[in-house]
Write a protein that holds these residues in place. Structure first.
Motif: not given
Length: 158
Positions: A21, A27, A30-31, A34, A73, A76-77, A81-83, A86
């Motif tokens: 992280n 992140p 994942l960004t 997403e 999600l 993220c967990q 990472i707070d969604p 992102l």
């Protein structure tokens, strides 16, 4: 050789999650996932409204997009990472993703996000044509000739 997960693999994953992280790789990945997921969702909505999808196509697409969102999600967990993190703010360009529930494909917003702009480009199409020379010490070492067609509609290549 057979690899089997150990009982402590989740502990190891949790220990490494803070390091990953902080490094920013997870992140960032994942960004990107997403962003692509939301672009695909916008295209599914557009095609649904244009009645270009059968009921079974629509159901499969909706189920796949929902599963992908659940996986994002879940990751993220796992990586703590707070969604909401992102969604990157890009200064004068605005945010990468629209605020939840603020964008519907085909409707214009007051402050469009990068995702909305990409969705509009995909819907209308864009052609980028150019040449690129890369070099060092006044030596051209790489020459690239580019032609990119970006659209969400099928191309007629006759």
């Amino acid at each position: 050789m057979v690899c089997t997960p150990s009982e402590n693999s989740n502990d190891l994953l949790a220990t490494n999650s803070k390091a990953n992280n902080q490094a920013g790789l997870v992140p960032l990945l994942l960004t990107v996932v997403e962003l692509i997921r939301q672009l695909m969702e916008a295209q599914v909505i557009r095609r649904m409204e244009e009645e270009c999808l059968s009921e079974s196509d629509l159901e499969r697409a909706a189920e796949s997009l929902q599963k992908l969102e659940e996986q994002v999600l879940n990751l993220c967990q796992i990586f703590e990472i707070d969604p909401a993190d992102l969604n990157i703010h890009l200064g004068e360009l605005g945010s990468l993703l629209p605020a939840a529930g603020s964008y519907y494909p085909g409707e214009t917003g007051n402050t469009p996000s990068v995702l909305e702009l990409l969705d509009r480009l995909l819907n209308t199409g864009v052609v980028v044509d150019g040449e690129l020379d890369l070099g060092v010490a006044q030596l051209n070492l790489i020459h690239a000739k580019l032609r990119l067609v970006l659209t969400s509609k099928p191309l007629n290549t006759k």
